[in-house]
Write a protein that holds these residues in place. Structure first.
Motif, short mmCIF file in Angstrom:
data_model
loop_
_atom_site.label_atom_id
_atom_site.label_comp_id
_atom_site.label_asym_id
_atom_site.label_seq_id
_atom_site.Cartn_x
_atom_site.Cartn_y
_atom_site.Cartn_z
N ILE A 237 59.98 52.86 2.75
CA ILE A 237 61.47 53.58 3.15
C ILE A 237 61.37 54.90 2.83
O ILE A 237 61.64 55.73 4.07
CB ILE A 237 62.41 52.70 1.97
N LEU A 238 60.33 55.98 1.52
CA LEU A 238 60.78 57.19 2.02
C LEU A 238 59.41 58.10 2.84
O LEU A 238 59.78 59.07 3.82
CB LEU A 238 59.59 57.53 0.52
N LEU A 239 58.55 56.48 3.48
CA LEU A 239 57.59 56.89 4.94
C LEU A 239 58.32 57.59 6.34
O LEU A 239 58.67 58.53 6.95
CB LEU A 239 56.29 56.96 4.61
N CYS A 240 59.25 56.61 5.96
CA CYS A 240 60.63 56.27 7.25
C CYS A 240 61.42 57.04 6.90
O CYS A 240 61.66 58.02 8.07
CB CYS A 240 61.32 55.04 7.43
N PHE A 241 61.68 57.66 6.33
CA PHE A 241 62.92 58.34 6.77
C PHE A 241 62.40 60.04 6.17
O PHE A 241 62.91 61.11 7.29
CB PHE A 241 63.87 58.62 5.14
N GLY A 242 61.44 60.13 5.53
CA GLY A 242 60.66 61.45 5.46
C GLY A 242 60.23 61.69 7.18
O GLY A 242 60.00 62.81 7.44
N GLY A 243 59.17 60.19 7.88
CA GLY A 243 58.76 60.95 8.83
C GLY A 243 59.54 61.59 10.17
O GLY A 243 59.83 61.95 10.98
N TYR A 244 61.32 60.64 9.95
CA TYR A 244 62.18 60.31 10.75
C TYR A 244 62.40 61.78 11.28
O TYR A 244 62.93 62.75 11.75
CB TYR A 244 63.16 59.35 10.63
N PHE A 245 63.07 62.45 9.77
CA PHE A 245 63.59 63.54 9.38
C PHE A 245 62.43 64.76 9.80
O PHE A 245 63.25 65.94 10.67
CB PHE A 245 63.81 64.09 7.70
N MET A 246 61.80 64.41 9.38
CA MET A 246 60.62 65.74 10.17
C MET A 246 60.51 66.15 11.28
O MET A 246 60.50 67.37 12.27
CB MET A 246 59.53 65.67 9.58
N VAL A 247 60.69 64.77 11.75
CA VAL A 247 60.46 64.84 13.34
C VAL A 247 61.34 65.17 13.88
O VAL A 247 61.84 65.59 14.86
CB VAL A 247 59.66 63.76 14.41
N GLY A 248 62.88 64.69 13.79
CA GLY A 248 64.35 65.49 14.03
C GLY A 248 64.37 66.34 14.00
O GLY A 248 64.78 67.18 14.69
N ALA A 249 64.27 66.79 13.07
CA ALA A 249 63.97 68.51 12.69
C ALA A 249 63.30 69.11 13.57
O ALA A 249 63.60 70.03 14.20
CB ALA A 249 63.44 68.82 11.02
N SER A 250 62.33 69.40 13.76
CA SER A 250 61.49 69.93 15.02
C SER A 250 61.81 69.72 15.94
O SER A 250 62.19 70.48 16.79
CB SER A 250 59.54 68.96 15.05
N ASN A 251 62.59 68.23 16.57
CA ASN A 251 63.35 68.39 17.57
C ASN A 251 64.51 69.04 18.38
O ASN A 251 64.35 69.66 19.37
CB ASN A 251 63.59 66.85 18.58
N ALA A 252 65.14 69.58 16.85
CA ALA A 252 66.28 70.43 17.17
C ALA A 252 66.16 71.42 17.27
O ALA A 252 66.92 72.20 17.81
CB ALA A 252 67.28 69.85 15.31
N TYR A 253 65.10 71.88 15.89
CA TYR A 253 64.44 73.66 16.41
C TYR A 253 63.98 73.44 17.40
O TYR A 253 64.97 74.71 18.42
CB TYR A 253 63.35 73.82 15.08
N ASN A 254 63.15 72.42 18.31
CA ASN A 254 63.23 72.86 19.49
C ASN A 254 63.72 73.39 20.81
O ASN A 254 63.67 74.08 21.71
CB ASN A 254 62.03 71.84 20.08
N GLN A 255 64.92 71.93 21.11
CA GLN A 255 66.42 72.11 21.53
C GLN A 255 67.25 73.30 21.11
O GLN A 255 67.85 73.94 22.12
CB GLN A 255 67.11 70.82 21.10
N ILE A 256 66.74 74.45 19.91
CA ILE A 256 67.61 75.36 19.80
C ILE A 256 66.88 76.84 19.89
O ILE A 256 67.50 77.05 21.20
CB ILE A 256 67.51 75.70 18.18
N ILE A 257 65.45 76.35 20.09
CA ILE A 257 65.05 77.71 20.48
C ILE A 257 65.11 78.22 22.48
O ILE A 257 64.96 78.96 23.39
CB ILE A 257 63.12 77.67 20.40
N GLU A 258 64.77 76.96 22.76
CA GLU A 258 64.22 76.44 24.73
C GLU A 258 65.33 75.72 25.35
O GLU A 258 65.67 75.94 26.00
CB GLU A 258 63.43 74.83 24.62
N ARG A 259 66.99 76.36 24.71
CA ARG A 259 68.35 75.90 25.59
C ARG A 259 68.47 76.71 26.48
O ARG A 259 69.08 76.10 27.69
CB ARG A 259 68.78 76.27 23.50
N ASP A 260 68.02 77.64 26.78
CA ASP A 260 68.51 77.89 28.04
C ASP A 260 67.59 78.40 29.09
O ASP A 260 67.51 77.36 30.26
CB ASP A 260 68.05 80.32 27.81
N LEU A 261 66.03 77.71 28.23
CA LEU A 261 64.71 76.70 29.21
C LEU A 261 65.94 74.80 30.36
O LEU A 261 65.69 74.52 31.20
CB LEU A 261 63.93 76.67 29.15
N ASP A 262 66.62 74.49 28.73
CA ASP A 262 66.47 73.50 29.19
C ASP A 262 67.47 73.38 30.42
O ASP A 262 67.85 72.35 30.99
CB ASP A 262 66.95 72.77 27.79
#
Length: 297
Positions: free
Chosen positions: A51-76
């Motif tokens: 359960i911890l691995l599922c939540f931890g993994g989802y949070f880490m990947v979700g965070a990476s994707n959110a940061y990515n979309q912030i940085i690339e918002r103009d290119l997106d």
């Protein structure tokens, strides 16, 4: 959050944008890989750790994707496949996305740290490389795909580390397998979306072109993926083992992907690239299932 005439601020739309900013489908596939790695490495199954691995993994990947979309918002905003994402479409403020990213980062590290500090460390390395190295390099050099393959290969390995609290030949093999697999997978996507990526200035193909050179490299990395995938059958990867029957199945799956890689080399078409991309997703999913089933039968 913002509302627009075409996209009113309803619970359904908020959930939809949340799923988009964290790339829920991709995040869940990463969770699947992590759990598969855990099951391969675990001496006994601990539900709390899963359960911890599922939540931890989802949070880490979700965070990476959110940061990515912030940085690339103009290119997106320049590309058809991404212009309707929450930030470039004006449905979500950068501050909201950043709050989600930071919250997910903290929660992810905490969840993984509870499992063991080493798992949290690899999770943090993953988010750092994806956000701070891979994302900026995408518009500068095709080498970005190599860098991006490192955090992309961590989840399968992360599960084993969560189970054993150590790094060795076993998680190293799982890492190598998913690392090599990502090249044919992402280059197939890069080929399929070549024109759209070009609008955003992303250099996703190794030769920067849809040519034989790119197709040859796809074939080469597919072969490396197949080789690594059957190594556990030879008794040289420690506790990570594979029966002969399972190795034959895994080899067959790899040959299917290799067939589509050769088809891309011959046809050099977007349809061939799509077939390779779909076969690569099927390959890695079925491989992980076969690995886990083979351990428990």
């Amino acid at each position: 959050m913002l509302s627009t005439a075409k996209h009113p601020l309803t619970l359904s739309n908020i959930v939809s944008d949340f799923k988009e900013i964290t790339k829920m489908r991709l995040s869940l596939s990463v969770v699947f890989s992590s759990v598969a790695g855990y099951l391969l490495g675990a001496y006994s199954i601990d539900i709390t750790t899963i359960i911890l691995l599922c939540f931890g993994g989802y949070f880490m990947v979700g965070a990476s994707n959110a940061y990515n979309q912030i940085i690339e918002r103009d290119l997106d905003a320049l590309m058809n496949r991404t212009k309707n994402r929450p930030i470039p479409a004006g449905r979500m403020q950068v501050s909201t996305a950043f709050t989600i990213a930071v919250t997910f980062t903290v929660l992810g590290i905490i969840a993984l740290y509870i499992i063991n500090p080493r798992t949290a460390m690899y999770g943090a390395i993953s988010i750092f490389l994806y956000t701070s190295v891979y994302t900026p390099l995408k518009t500068k050099t095709p080498f970005a795909v190599f860098v991006g393959a490192i955090p992309g290969a961590i989840p399968f390995m992360l599960g084993w580390v969560a189970a054993r609290d150590q790094f060795g030949i076993e998680p190293g093999t799982l890492f190598a397998l998913q690392f090599f697999w990502q090249f044919p997978h992402f280059w197939a996507i890069g080929w399929l979306l070549y024109d759209d990526y070009k609008k955003g200035g992303f250099l996703m193909l190794p030769t920067k072109k849809q040519d034989k050179g790119t197709a040859l490299q796809i074939i080469a990395y597919t072969i490396w993926t197949i080789i690594v995938s059957v190594l556990p059958a030879f008794g040289i990867t420690g506790d990570l083992k594979l029966s002969i029957v399972a190795a034959i199945i895994v080899l067959a799956l790899g040959l299917v992907m290799l067939y589509y890689a050769f088809e891309l080399f011959k046809k050099r078409s977007t349809q061939a690239a799509k077939q390779l991309m779909l076969s690569s997703v099927l390959y890695i999913t079925l491989l992980q299932i076969v690995y886990v089933i083979d351990k428990f039968i």
